[in-house]
Design a protein around this motif. Structure first.
Motif, PDB file in Angstrom:
ATOM      1  N   LEU A  88      12.260  17.757  -1.773  1.00 36.94           N
ATOM      2  CA  LEU A  88      12.612  19.076  -2.510  1.00 36.94           C
ATOM      3  C   LEU A  88      13.788  18.493  -3.037  1.00 36.94           C
ATOM      4  CD1 LEU A  88      12.516  21.794   1.049  1.00 36.94           C
ATOM      5  CD2 LEU A  88      10.456  21.254  -1.611  1.00 36.94           C
ATOM      6  N   LEU A  89      14.082  18.978  -4.213  1.00 42.88           N
ATOM      7  CA  LEU A  89      15.255  18.515  -4.894  1.00 42.88           C
ATOM      8  C   LEU A  89      16.721  19.846  -4.016  1.00 42.88           C
ATOM      9  CD1 LEU A  89      14.693  17.946  -8.505  1.00 42.88           C
ATOM     10  CD2 LEU A  89      15.350  16.370  -6.744  1.00 42.88           C
ATOM     11  N   GLY A  90      16.162  20.335  -3.712  1.00 42.98           N
ATOM     12  CA  GLY A  90      17.969  21.479  -3.429  1.00 42.98           C
ATOM     13  C   GLY A  90      18.225  22.404  -4.128  1.00 42.98           C
ATOM     14  N   ASN A  91      18.774  23.229  -3.346  1.00 41.58           N
ATOM     15  CA  ASN A  91      19.663  24.580  -4.362  1.00 41.58           C
ATOM     16  C   ASN A  91      19.946  23.565  -5.680  1.00 41.58           C
ATOM     17  OD1 ASN A  91      21.720  25.698  -5.615  1.00 41.58           O
ATOM     18  ND2 ASN A  91      20.398  27.550  -3.531  1.00 41.58           N
TER      19      ASN A  91
ATOM     20  N   GLN B  72      18.535  22.573 -16.773  1.00 45.79           N
ATOM     21  CA  GLN B  72      17.730  21.587 -17.950  1.00 45.79           C
ATOM     22  C   GLN B  72      17.142  20.191 -18.071  1.00 45.79           C
ATOM     23  OE1 GLN B  72      20.844  21.127 -21.709  1.00 45.79           O
ATOM     24  NE2 GLN B  72      19.067  20.432 -22.461  1.00 45.79           N
ATOM     25  N   ALA B  73      18.431  19.668 -17.301  1.00 53.69           N
ATOM     26  CA  ALA B  73      17.996  18.501 -16.400  1.00 53.69           C
ATOM     27  C   ALA B  73      16.102  18.838 -15.543  1.00 53.69           C
ATOM     28  CB  ALA B  73      18.810  17.371 -15.699  1.00 53.69           C
ATOM     29  N   ILE B  74      16.412  19.002 -15.033  1.00 56.45           N
ATOM     30  CA  ILE B  74      15.106  19.782 -13.874  1.00 56.45           C
ATOM     31  C   ILE B  74      14.092  20.006 -14.540  1.00 56.45           C
ATOM     32  CG2 ILE B  74      14.411  21.325 -12.059  1.00 56.45           C
ATOM     33  CD1 ILE B  74      17.508  20.984 -10.677  1.00 56.45           C
ATOM     34  N   GLN B  75      14.484  20.954 -15.576  1.00 56.01           N
ATOM     35  CA  GLN B  75      13.319  21.755 -16.325  1.00 56.01           C
ATOM     36  C   GLN B  75      12.794  20.559 -17.337  1.00 56.01           C
ATOM     37  OE1 GLN B  75      12.499  25.237 -16.598  1.00 56.01           O
ATOM     38  NE2 GLN B  75      10.104  24.209 -17.358  1.00 56.01           N
TER      39      GLN B  75
ATOM     40  N   ARG C 253       8.001  29.495  -5.660  1.00 50.60           N
ATOM     41  CA  ARG C 253       8.725  30.038  -5.570  1.00 50.60           C
ATOM     42  C   ARG C 253       8.713  30.618  -3.538  1.00 50.60           C
ATOM     43  NH1 ARG C 253       9.162  34.989  -7.540  1.00 50.60           N
ATOM     44  NH2 ARG C 253       8.040  34.852  -9.482  1.00 50.60           N
ATOM     45  N   GLY C 254       9.612  30.631  -3.145  1.00 49.56           N
ATOM     46  CA  GLY C 254      10.335  31.062  -1.537  1.00 49.56           C
ATOM     47  C   GLY C 254      10.427  28.757  -1.177  1.00 49.56           C
ATOM     48  N   VAL C 255      10.289  28.536  -2.260  1.00 46.81           N
ATOM     49  CA  VAL C 255      10.443  26.606  -1.674  1.00 46.81           C
ATOM     50  C   VAL C 255      11.599  26.068  -2.059  1.00 46.81           C
ATOM     51  CG1 VAL C 255       9.167  24.438  -0.979  1.00 46.81           C
ATOM     52  CG2 VAL C 255       7.580  26.774  -0.649  1.00 46.81           C
ATOM     53  N   GLY C 256      11.300  26.145  -3.302  1.00 47.90           N
ATOM     54  CA  GLY C 256      12.350  25.537  -4.664  1.00 47.90           C
ATOM     55  C   GLY C 256      12.047  24.504  -5.033  1.00 47.90           C
ATOM     56  N   THR C 257      12.676  23.329  -5.371  1.00 48.50           N
ATOM     57  CA  THR C 257      11.956  22.561  -6.687  1.00 48.50           C
ATOM     58  C   THR C 257      11.563  21.228  -5.903  1.00 48.50           C
ATOM     59  OG1 THR C 257      13.857  23.513  -8.213  1.00 48.50           O
ATOM     60  CG2 THR C 257      12.443  20.938  -8.672  1.00 48.50           C
ATOM     61  N   GLN C 258      10.296  20.774  -6.194  1.00 50.96           N
ATOM     62  CA  GLN C 258       9.560  19.750  -5.192  1.00 50.96           C
ATOM     63  C   GLN C 258       9.181  18.711  -6.232  1.00 50.96           C
ATOM     64  OE1 GLN C 258       6.384  21.732  -3.011  1.00 50.96           O
ATOM     65  NE2 GLN C 258       6.909  20.480  -1.691  1.00 50.96           N
ATOM     66  N   VAL C 259       8.995  17.806  -5.522  1.00 54.51           N
ATOM     67  CA  VAL C 259       8.631  16.764  -6.510  1.00 54.51           C
ATOM     68  C   VAL C 259       7.203  16.381  -5.905  1.00 54.51           C
ATOM     69  CG1 VAL C 259       8.244  14.208  -6.643  1.00 54.51           C
ATOM     70  CG2 VAL C 259      10.674  14.848  -6.339  1.00 54.51           C
TER      71      VAL C 259
END
Length: 245
Positions: free
Chosen positions: A37-40, A57-60, A72-78
């Protein structure tokens, strides 16, 4: 996430791109493993002294490349790193292992069929004669990566379904004493058919990489004709180009 991320505000390179490049490198090198998880976004922005839109923008950009996913409910994940395959005579199975991926195979077809004109020409057999056809779905980290169709001359080797799901085709050929020597290969791209989209988890019409390869042994005999499709978000070919003297 304990990565050493830094941005250079004096650089002409946009800040979002600097961040996305560092995150992509961490994924490629295995510092960020699938499932991490990248976190918030707010915390990451505060940590780097960046605006939230810049971090978003970097994450997108990595989401668009298929390296990250927002859950949803987890976050941004590798999700995974892209496999960069060198243009050499190797199998996808071996390349996945070399890239630190966890290859898996589902054999969908393993049978003998009449050779089409294209297959007969590639393998040097009579049109309508028997050839062995195998269709496999190759996965990495549980996600579809490629759909592989291969034709082989009859009687070349025993193509056991369990063995095909446990290892790569080229390994089986080498184990049978076949010395792979050279190949003729072409690479292209096209939109996914409905069937291909369903197999690979893409939408119909999505771009796919294509590869056709005829492989020869050390006697010059054609031993395999492959017709493969790949998800470009998961896979790319690498070329080394030299200046002709």
């Amino acid at each position: 996430m304990s990565l050493d991320l830094r941005v250079d505000r004096s650089s002409p390179v946009p800040l979002y791109f600097q961040l996305s490049q560092q995150l992509e490198a961490a994924i490629e090198q295995g510092s960020l493993t699938p499932g991490s998880l990248l976190g918030n976004e707010i915390e990451l922005a505060a940590r780097l002294g960046l605006s939230r839109p810049t971090v978003r923008q970097a994450i997108q950009s990595l989401v668009d490349k298929g390296l990250l996913v927002r859950r949803r409910g987890v976050g941004t994940q590798v999700v995974h790193s892209q496999v960069k395959r060198p243009l050499e005579l190797s199998s996808l199975y071996d390349d996945l292992e070399a890239a630190g991926q966890r290859p898996a195979t589902k054999v969908l077809v393993n049978t003998v069929v009449p050779a089409s004109a294209a297959v007969a020409a590639a393998l040097g057999v009579a049109e309508g004669g028997d050839v062995h056809r195998i269709e496999r779905l190759r996965l990495a980290h549980g996600e579809p990566m490629a759909y592989l169709i291969n034709h082989l001359p009859p009687g070349l080797l025993d193509l056991d379904t369990d063995q095909l799901e446990a290892t790569g085709l080229y390994r089986l050929m080498r184990s049978a004493g076949i010395t792979l020597h050279s190949a003729r290969q072409s690479i292209g791209a096209r939109g996914a058919t409905a069937a291909e989209a369903e197999r690979l988890g893409e939408t119909e019409g999505a771009p796919l990489l294509t590869m056709q390869r005829t492989t020869f042994d050390d006697t010059g005999r054609a031993v395999e004709f492959g017709d493969h499709t790949y998800r470009p978000s998961r896979y790319s070919f690498e070329f080394q180009l030299l200046v002709r003297p």
